[in-house]
Design an enzyme around this catalytic site. Structure first.
Site, PDB file in Angstrom:
ATOM      1  N   GLY A 172       2.232   3.658  -4.826  1.00 21.19           N
ATOM      2  CA  GLY A 172       1.909   4.475  -5.993  1.00 21.19           C
ATOM      3  C   GLY A 172       1.233   3.727  -7.131  1.00 21.19           C
ATOM      4  O   GLY A 172       1.311   4.164  -8.276  1.00 21.19           O
ATOM      5  N   LYS A 173       0.544   2.624  -6.825  1.00 21.61           N
ATOM      6  CA  LYS A 173      -0.106   1.846  -7.885  1.00 21.61           C
ATOM      7  C   LYS A 173      -1.240   2.628  -8.536  1.00 21.61           C
ATOM      8  O   LYS A 173      -1.333   2.716  -9.762  1.00 21.61           O
ATOM      9  CB  LYS A 173      -0.637   0.521  -7.314  1.00 21.61           C
ATOM     10  CG  LYS A 173       0.435  -0.335  -6.696  1.00 21.61           C
ATOM     11  CD  LYS A 173      -0.122  -1.624  -6.137  1.00 21.61           C
ATOM     12  CE  LYS A 173      -1.066  -1.422  -4.973  1.00 21.61           C
ATOM     13  NZ  LYS A 173      -0.412  -0.843  -3.781  1.00 21.61           N
ATOM     14  N   THR A 174      -2.094   3.188  -7.692  1.00 16.37           N
ATOM     15  CA  THR A 174      -3.214   3.957  -8.221  1.00 16.37           C
ATOM     16  C   THR A 174      -2.697   5.151  -9.017  1.00 16.37           C
ATOM     17  O   THR A 174      -3.171   5.445 -10.117  1.00 16.37           O
ATOM     18  CB  THR A 174      -4.113   4.427  -7.067  1.00 16.37           C
ATOM     19  OG1 THR A 174      -4.452   3.296  -6.267  1.00 16.37           O
ATOM     20  CG2 THR A 174      -5.368   5.081  -7.580  1.00 16.37           C
TER      21      THR A 174
ATOM     22  N   PRO B 296       0.832  -1.199   0.000  1.00 13.13           N
ATOM     23  CA  PRO B 296       0.000   0.000   0.000  1.00 13.13           C
ATOM     24  C   PRO B 296       0.872   1.257   0.000  1.00 13.13           C
ATOM     25  O   PRO B 296       1.903   1.291   0.664  1.00 13.13           O
ATOM     26  CB  PRO B 296      -0.778  -0.094   1.309  1.00 13.13           C
ATOM     27  CG  PRO B 296      -0.758  -1.535   1.659  1.00 13.13           C
ATOM     28  CD  PRO B 296       0.525  -2.087   1.117  1.00 13.13           C
TER      29      PRO B 296
ATOM     30  N   GLU C  44      13.112   1.150  28.356  1.00 11.84           N
ATOM     31  CA  GLU C  44      13.673   1.714  27.120  1.00 11.84           C
ATOM     32  C   GLU C  44      15.189   1.718  27.150  1.00 11.84           C
ATOM     33  O   GLU C  44      15.847   1.485  26.134  1.00 11.84           O
ATOM     34  CB  GLU C  44      13.146   3.133  26.884  1.00 11.84           C
ATOM     35  CG  GLU C  44      11.639   3.225  26.646  1.00 11.84           C
ATOM     36  CD  GLU C  44      11.144   2.309  25.536  1.00 11.84           C
ATOM     37  OE1 GLU C  44      11.898   2.066  24.565  1.00 11.84           O
ATOM     38  OE2 GLU C  44      10.011   1.817  25.648  1.00 11.84           O
TER      39      GLU C  44
ATOM     40  N   ASP D  86       7.039  -6.274  22.228  1.00  7.75           N
ATOM     41  CA  ASP D  86       8.374  -6.803  22.020  1.00  7.75           C
ATOM     42  C   ASP D  86       8.308  -8.307  21.795  1.00  7.75           C
ATOM     43  O   ASP D  86       8.970  -8.853  20.924  1.00  7.75           O
ATOM     44  CB  ASP D  86       9.254  -6.510  23.243  1.00  7.75           C
ATOM     45  CG  ASP D  86       9.318  -5.020  23.558  1.00  7.75           C
ATOM     46  OD1 ASP D  86       9.135  -4.225  22.631  1.00  7.75           O
ATOM     47  OD2 ASP D  86       9.549  -4.676  24.728  1.00  7.75           O
TER      48      ASP D  86
HETATM   49  P1  ADP Z   1      -1.266   2.653  -3.780  1.00  6.09           P
HETATM   50  O1  ADP Z   1      -2.367   2.715  -4.777  1.00  6.09           O
HETATM   51  O2  ADP Z   1      -0.102   1.853  -4.233  1.00  6.09           O
HETATM   52  O3  ADP Z   1      -1.705   2.246  -2.420  1.00  6.09           O
HETATM   53  P2  ADP Z   1      -1.282   5.436  -4.226  1.00  6.09           P
HETATM   54  O4  ADP Z   1      -1.051   5.500  -5.685  1.00  6.09           O
HETATM   55  O5  ADP Z   1      -2.680   5.611  -3.790  1.00  6.09           O
HETATM   56  O6  ADP Z   1      -0.685   4.125  -3.611  1.00  6.09           O
HETATM   57  O7  ADP Z   1      -0.335   6.502  -3.538  1.00  6.09           O
HETATM   58  C1  ADP Z   1      -0.831   7.469  -2.670  1.00  6.09           C
HETATM   59  C2  ADP Z   1      -0.162   8.787  -2.905  1.00  6.09           C
HETATM   60  O8  ADP Z   1       1.190   8.729  -2.513  1.00  6.09           O
HETATM   61  C3  ADP Z   1      -0.126   9.193  -4.348  1.00  6.09           C
HETATM   62  O9  ADP Z   1      -1.275   9.873  -4.703  1.00  6.09           O
HETATM   63  C4  ADP Z   1       1.093  10.091  -4.414  1.00  6.09           C
HETATM   64  O10 ADP Z   1       0.779  11.370  -3.997  1.00  6.09           O
HETATM   65  C5  ADP Z   1       2.003   9.467  -3.392  1.00  6.09           C
HETATM   66  N1  ADP Z   1       2.923   8.542  -4.045  1.00  6.09           N
HETATM   67  C6  ADP Z   1       2.959   7.200  -3.887  1.00  6.09           C
HETATM   68  N2  ADP Z   1       3.945   6.664  -4.618  1.00  6.09           N
HETATM   69  C7  ADP Z   1       4.543   7.668  -5.267  1.00  6.09           C
HETATM   70  C8  ADP Z   1       5.620   7.750  -6.197  1.00  6.09           C
HETATM   71  N3  ADP Z   1       6.299   6.663  -6.583  1.00  6.09           N
HETATM   72  N4  ADP Z   1       5.951   8.969  -6.670  1.00  6.09           N
HETATM   73  C9  ADP Z   1       5.309  10.069  -6.274  1.00  6.09           C
HETATM   74  N5  ADP Z   1       4.279  10.069  -5.419  1.00  6.09           N
HETATM   75  C10 ADP Z   1       3.892   8.885  -4.897  1.00  6.09           C
HETATM   76 ZN    ZN Z   2       9.800  -2.657  24.767  1.00  6.37          ZN
HETATM   77 MG    MG Z   3      -4.353   2.420  -4.369  1.00 10.28          MG
END
Ligand code: ADP
Ligand code: ZN
Ligand code: MG
Length: 652
Positions: free
Chosen positions: A241-243, A238, A459, A534
């Protein structure tokens, strides 16, 4: 110990699926609806009027005295009594007692309950015809029918009317709208993001460039006889940056982007998901070249065989089948490409991964140091940075963070600077933001002195062992200010990204993790609940060492972890005897580490005390202060590389 905080998934959401739908009532229909309502209302009024007897010739109200006078004057021809109220007919008109101008031969009056006059005799004497009515007359049948069924009938009529209208309006109507109404959400979006907005995953961009080229000019590709993959599956943690990538592909190719989250399909009404899928594909094909993006594919694409399903997953299955059918039903030459994203490729149904479906898979890895710096640069484009800000250094201190985290970090730094009223964002703002991101926000909590001391020792145990055990990650900070879920935190951060773990390193981490408990035991002779986190870490690492990485000589060089989605119904891929052996080895390793921790702390008791006391006085210590208080020389940079882990230890 706690892993680096889970990356917050704060993506630019694809088009909001809850767009407002325009009213489906055509103006004509609206008018008819109101006319109908008006008629119902009129009927209601009319019934009321009838019941009240309005509309008959006027009846005047006279006082009881006047009534008696009229009787004795012989002006009354007949009366009808209903209980104590009397209506009557006079021979000559009588005047209303309140407005003398109104006169009528019909009158009414009320006989007081206390009247003792002999009215009957008097009426008889003046030859008045006497009638009487039951004061509580039975309601006539038609009336009671109207009262009991009237509203119901009105509702039925209204319902019939509405449903007819819905049927007439077809897909757009109220009742017939489920499967398709959301279809209008699949309005093409044309994302403005491009590959320039994505950094740190250049290999993936290169992979997807081909898709972009194809979408820009499908004919060119057809000419050479090659076929494009229909489906490309983006796999990654997650926030990597897949979306964003999927949108960037559409943005680069300048094609419409039809996106949907698979979780949206999972709805109560069976069949809805399937019809939506059908509609989604139809819309996209009509708009070709286009991209269909199915986010969180694992929400419906879970392997049908892997887990025993409990409850209704029919919907999921139907939706999945529909996706498979649709993907088989078109040719990529049409210029439609299906992108999908998941962070659990291992649980996906194999049918989805077959050739002709999502046969192209692209791994989206968390960024390395250079990638993180590049991502930070993207997300600080619109932030005024002070000259002292070194984004490469920030990237160096944030191993394990993904794109979404880094965006958060930049935002957090900007907010911090804004809060202090500064004109630009300084390096200190970034360092504070890193601390907040890695350790969680500070929490106000009243702790007793006894508790604070115990936490300080706990700690200090983690921190001291982090310094003493060879190969452990350098201790960056230790604090007994409650942060996030933790009462105290020890932050150990690797010098750089590590991609391979040595057995020494795993042991060093376990010894460090057990340091809190060992210190408490050493100082107070008892253990507390504070070490729960832990112990979870230790158990996990020890188990992986034995069952996953073949680090136990007794169990051997075998990987006993089962694939699949961790269903409880899954069978263990090893025998009862092996299970026993694994348990024994896990226990042995953990106990060895605990013994190491206790031995080291006993030997360095004075440094432990010094660290704990300094913590009690100062609340937090950074790397230099820790080294100073304990008198330990900074370790030479560890020779072997290891984990991309930012480990924080937390007493709870
Ligand atoms: P995923 O779909 O993999 O969970 P998202 O594409 O939703 O992740 O990423 C969330 C936000 O984080 C994006 O809208 C962007 O702003 C930032 N982000 C994530 N990966 C990148 C990347 N490789 N380069 C620039 N921004 C990123
Ligand atoms: Zn601890
Ligand atoms: Mg996503």
């Amino acid at each position: 110990m706690a892993q680096a905080p889970p990356p917050a998934n704060t993506g630019q959401k694809s088009s909001n699926p809850q767009q407002k739908r325009p009213s489906t009532l055509a103006p004509m229909r609206t008018t008819r609806f109101w006319v109908m309502l008006a008629i119902l209302f009129a009927v209601n009024l009319l019934v009321g009027q009838l019941l009240l007897g309005v509309g008959q010739s006027p009846t005047v109200t006279i006082s009881y005295n006047t009534f008696l006078t009229q009787v004795s004057d012989g002006n009354v021809s007949s009366i009808t009594s209903t209980g104590e109220s009397i209506t009557g007919v006079a021979k000559k008109p009588v005047a209303d007692s309140s407005s003398t101008s109104t006169t009528s031969t019909k009158f009414q009056t009320q006989r007081p309950a206390f009247a003792t006059d002999d009215l009957e005799t008097m009426l008889q004497q003046h030859n008045v015809v006497i009638n009487a009515k039951d004061p509580n007359p039975p309601t006539p049948l038609w009336l009671s029918l109207l009262f009991s069924f009237g509203p119901a009938i009105a509702f039925v009529l209204l319902f019939l009317y509405l449903s007819r209208r819905a049927a007439a309006a077809g897909a757009g109507g109220i009742l017939g709208s489920f499967g398709q109404s959301r279809a209008r959400l699949y309005d093409a979006e044309r994302p403005a993001v491009t590959f320039d907005d994505v950094a740190g995953i250049d290999e993936v961009k290169a992979d997807l460039q081909e898709v972009v080229d194809f979408l820009r000019d499908p004919k060119k590709y057809q000419r050479l006889g090659g076929t494009m993959p229909k489906g490309v599956l983006l796999i990654g943690a997650p926030g990597t940056g897949k979306t964003l990538l999927a949108r960037a592909v559409a943005g680069e190719a300048k094609v419409p982007f039809f996106s949907v989250a698979a979780s949206e399909f999972v709805e109560a009404i069976v069949g809805v998901g399937a019809s939506r899928v059908r509609d989604l594909f139809a819309k996209a094909r009509a708009a070709a070249p286009a991209i269909i993006f199915i986010d969180e594919l694992d929400a419906i694409g879970r392997s049908r065989a892997a887990a025993l399903r409990i409850g209704g997953n029919d919907e999921q299955e139907q939706t999945l089948n529909q996706i498979l059918t649709e993907m088989d039903g078109f040719d990529s030459r049409e210029g439609v490409i299906v992108l999908a994203a998941t962070n659990r490729a291992d649980v996906l149904d194999p049918a989805l991964l077959r050739p002709g479906r999502f046969d192209r898979r692209v791994q989206v890895q968390p960024p390395d140091r250079r990638g993180r710096a590049a991502i930070l640069r993207i997300h600080t484009r619109n932030i005024p940075l002070a000259p002292d800000v070194d984004l490469d250094q920030v990237a160096g201190q944030t191993p394990g963070l993904v794109g979404a985290d880094l965006r958060n970090l930049a935002n957090e730094a900007a907010l911090g600077a804004a809060r202090s009223g500064a004109a630009n964002v300084t390096m200190k703002d970034f360092l504070d933001a890193i601390e907040k991101t890695l350790l969680g926000a500070e929490r106000k909590l009243m702790l007793s002195d006894i508790d604070r001391e115990r936490i300080a020792y706990h700690e200090s145990g983690h921190a001291l062992l982090g310094l003493l055990v060879p190969g452990a990650d350098p201790v960056k900070k230790v604090t007994i200010i409650p942060r996030g879920q933790a009462l105290g935190v020890t932050l150990q951060s690797p010098i750089d990204d590590r991609f391979n773990y040595g057995e020494d390193y795993m042991r060093a981490r376990m010894v460090g993790a057990l340091g809190g408990r060992a210190a408490e035991h050493l100082v107070y002779g008892v253990v507390t609940t504070g070490a729960e986190n832990d112990l979870q870490q230790v158990t996990r690492i020890a188990h992986e060492m034995v069952a996953r990485w073949g680090m136990s000589p007794k169990v051997g060089p075998l990987n006993y972890t089962a694939d699949g989605d961790g269903s409880v119904f899954q069978q263990r891929p090893y025998s009862e005897a092996t299970a026993q052996l694994i348990d024994d080895e896990v226990r042995r390793i953990a106990e060895e580490c605990l013994a190491d921790a206790e031995k080291l702390l006993t030997e360095h008791r004075s440094q432990l005390d010094a660290l704990a006391h300094s913590l009690l006085k100062n609340d937090s210590l950074d790397e230099a202060e820790i080294l100073k208080v304990t008198g330990i020389k900074p370790a030479a940079a560890p020779a072997a590389p290891a984990a991309p882990v930012t480990q924080t230890s937390a007493a709870r």
